[in-house]
Motif scaffolding. Structure first.
Motif, PDB file in Angstrom:
ATOM      1  N   THR A  82       0.855  -1.184   0.000  1.00 16.60           N
ATOM      2  CA  THR A  82       0.000   0.000   0.000  1.00 16.60           C
ATOM      3  C   THR A  82       0.892   1.234   0.000  1.00 16.60           C
ATOM      4  O   THR A  82       1.909   1.268   0.693  1.00 16.60           O
TER       5      THR A  82
ATOM      6  N   GLN B 234       1.004   5.083   1.088  1.00 14.19           N
ATOM      7  CA  GLN B 234       0.276   5.944   2.018  1.00 14.19           C
ATOM      8  C   GLN B 234       0.851   7.359   2.012  1.00 14.19           C
ATOM      9  O   GLN B 234       2.066   7.540   2.047  1.00 14.19           O
TER      10      GLN B 234
ATOM     11  N   THR C 229       1.040  10.434   4.439  1.00  9.71           N
ATOM     12  CA  THR C 229       0.818  10.641   5.868  1.00  9.71           C
ATOM     13  C   THR C 229       1.332  12.007   6.308  1.00  9.71           C
ATOM     14  O   THR C 229       2.103  12.670   5.598  1.00  9.71           O
TER      15      THR C 229
ATOM     16  N   VAL D  19      -2.581   8.577   8.372  1.00  5.34           N
ATOM     17  CA  VAL D  19      -2.770   8.350   6.943  1.00  5.34           C
ATOM     18  C   VAL D  19      -3.811   9.328   6.412  1.00  5.34           C
ATOM     19  O   VAL D  19      -4.974   9.321   6.837  1.00  5.34           O
TER      20      VAL D  19
ATOM     21  N   ARG E  56      -4.209   9.771   2.898  1.00 10.53           N
ATOM     22  CA  ARG E  56      -4.684   9.202   1.627  1.00 10.53           C
ATOM     23  C   ARG E  56      -3.895   7.918   1.395  1.00 10.53           C
ATOM     24  O   ARG E  56      -2.722   7.821   1.783  1.00 10.53           O
ATOM     25  N   SER E  57      -4.505   6.921   0.798  1.00  3.63           N
ATOM     26  CA  SER E  57      -3.779   5.678   0.524  1.00  3.63           C
ATOM     27  C   SER E  57      -4.211   5.090  -0.808  1.00  3.63           C
ATOM     28  O   SER E  57      -5.323   5.354  -1.296  1.00  3.63           O
TER      29      SER E  57
END
Length: 445
Positions: A332, A334, A336, A342, A344-345
């Motif tokens: 994933t 991320q 941050t 977090v 948005r990922s």
């Protein structure tokens, strides 16, 4: 593409035993066939893709899919059929001209010749030759490599604990039979023993407080197993078309717990003078706001440092291979803040046609200390990171795509190397690469 594994195409070797007619043996040395003196036993060790000195720590940093290496040491040993060590050779300062020489036939790299004489000559019998290439001040605990000594015993499948997520190291072996009065020639190839993963991205969404882009994984191994080698001269850097490509997880000693594990971290403040969106397009401003953190100060010589497209950011690391975790997204990306929240990922997936999805993965079984475990069920979301495969977001085949002619190149749609846009993306396509044996193209979700 030229191969990025360590090619001991060596250990093209000739160990010969002669009767009274003084047979002459011929060895292919990479520059053609040459005669070997009567009674000689010679090992020609070739390390392909010698690297260009961009290392800034133990082992080289991962800046692209370029086929290269920057190791300083090679250790070679020969064992008889019962595991007794009959010969040991340690080579340091490998990349210096008084230790090895440059060769260009069939690739590029450095080679040296080792001659077994007098008491070192091998008697008729069955042997295994092992070789490991590693860096000074390595992040691995190399006791199992350094302690190998003549007249000792050796058991393959070394376990090398590592103090980082991974570091480039090469290894391979060759089996041979020496017959009385007969010479031989046969290659041994040392391939990369770790995986690699990188994110090369652009059009990064602006979010208040954004500081890091992190590539995180569902699992992390802390030790590397040297064994089940793929000692084959693979064709093409990451083409994946070679019939000898393997899918092996040679990591062990996994971290416990349910948290994700960070493979690489991109500090956005190192790529942008400010995290801002003054033009209102919801993306971090690029243009004059962008900088290459890997460009030395002053007027550095072209081609001596990695270059990137304006507005992009890059992060990558070598990784000890690990098996997928059922039900968990493997990788994933991320975005941050400084505290790790977090903002948005993006899921990072294997493409639906990736060859790895069809494979059964060979894994080290720590319980029985062998390679008896087979792993199936690879999917686009849950996949293993396997040895000598590179998993990349975006396309980046060279450390310096512009060859230094433009230190800050503007993006061009025809450029072969392209960062992946994060704008309006839900999935990232992951690309895996070898000579890397295979280059996998990853998708962002």
């Amino acid at each position: 593409m030229k191969k990025n594994y360590l090619l001991g195409m060596a250990l093209i070797t000739s160990l010969s035993f002669y009767s009274c007619d003084k047979e002459v043996v011929y060895v292919q040395d990479g520059n053609g066939v040459e005669s070997v003196a009567d009674g000689a036993q010679i090992i020609t060790l070739q390390v392909e893709n010698g690297g260009d000195g961009l290392a800034t720590r133990a082992g080289r940093p991962l800046f692209s899919a370029e086929a290269k290496q920057t190791i300083e040491n090679v250790k070679l040993w020969i064992c008889d059929g019962t595991g007794n060590v009959k010969y040991v050779k340690e080579i340091s300062a490998w990349n210096t001209d008084d230790v090895s020489t440059v060769y260009t036939t069939g690739g590029h790299g450095r080679q040296t010749t080792i001659e077994l004489t007098d008491a070192d000559k091998l008697a008729a019998g069955t042997y295994k030759i092992y070789a490991v290439g590693y860096s000074n001040s390595s992040a691995y605990t190399l006791t199992d490599v350094t302690k190998v000594a003549k007249e000792g015993t050796f058991n393959e499948n070394m376990v090398l604990p590592c103090s980082t997520a991974g570091e480039e190291i090469f290894a391979g072996q060759m089996e041979l039979t020496v017959k009385q009065g007969k010479g031989f020639k046969k290659p041994v190839v040392l391939n990369r023993q770790v995986a690699g993963a990188f994110a090369y991205v652009k059009d990064i969404p602006f979010m208040e407080g954004a500081k890091y882009l992190k590539l995180v994984a569902s699992a992390q191994n802390q030790s590397l197993i040297l064994g089940s080698f793929n000692s084959v001269d693979l064709t093409g850097n990451g083409s994946g078309n070679d019939a000898n490509v393997k899918y092996v997880v040679n990591g062990t000693n996994g971290k416990s717990g349910s948290e994700t594990y960070v493979i690489s971290t991109i500090d956005l403040n190192k790529w942008f003078t400010a995290i801002k969106d003054e033009d209102g397009d919801n993306l971090i401003d690029a243009g004059e706001n962008w900088k290459n953190p890997h460009r030395p100060s002053g007027s550095p010589a072209a081609g001596t440092y990695p270059t990137f497209q304006k507005g992009s950011a890059f992060g990558g690391e070598f990784v000890i291979p690990f098996a997928h975790v059922d039900g968990k997204q493997t990788l994933t990306l991320q975005l941050t803040n400084a505290g790790g929240k977090v903002l948005r990922s993006w899921k990072v997936n294997l493409g639906s046609t990736d060859e790895q999805l069809k494979q059964t993965i060979t894994c080290w079984n720590s319980g029985s200390t062998d390679w008896s475990t087979s792993l199936s069920g690879e999917s686009a979301n849950t996949y293993s990171l396997v040895r000598n495969h590179l998993y990349g977001i975006g396309t980046r085949m060279n450390d310096d795509p512009g060859k230094g002619t433009d230190p800050d190149p503007d993006p061009e749609p025809t450029d072969p190397d392209q960062p992946e846009s994060l704008n309006n993306k839900q999935e990232l396509v992951l690309k895996v690469n070898d000579n890397w044996e295979v280059i996998h193209g990853m998708e962002l979700d």
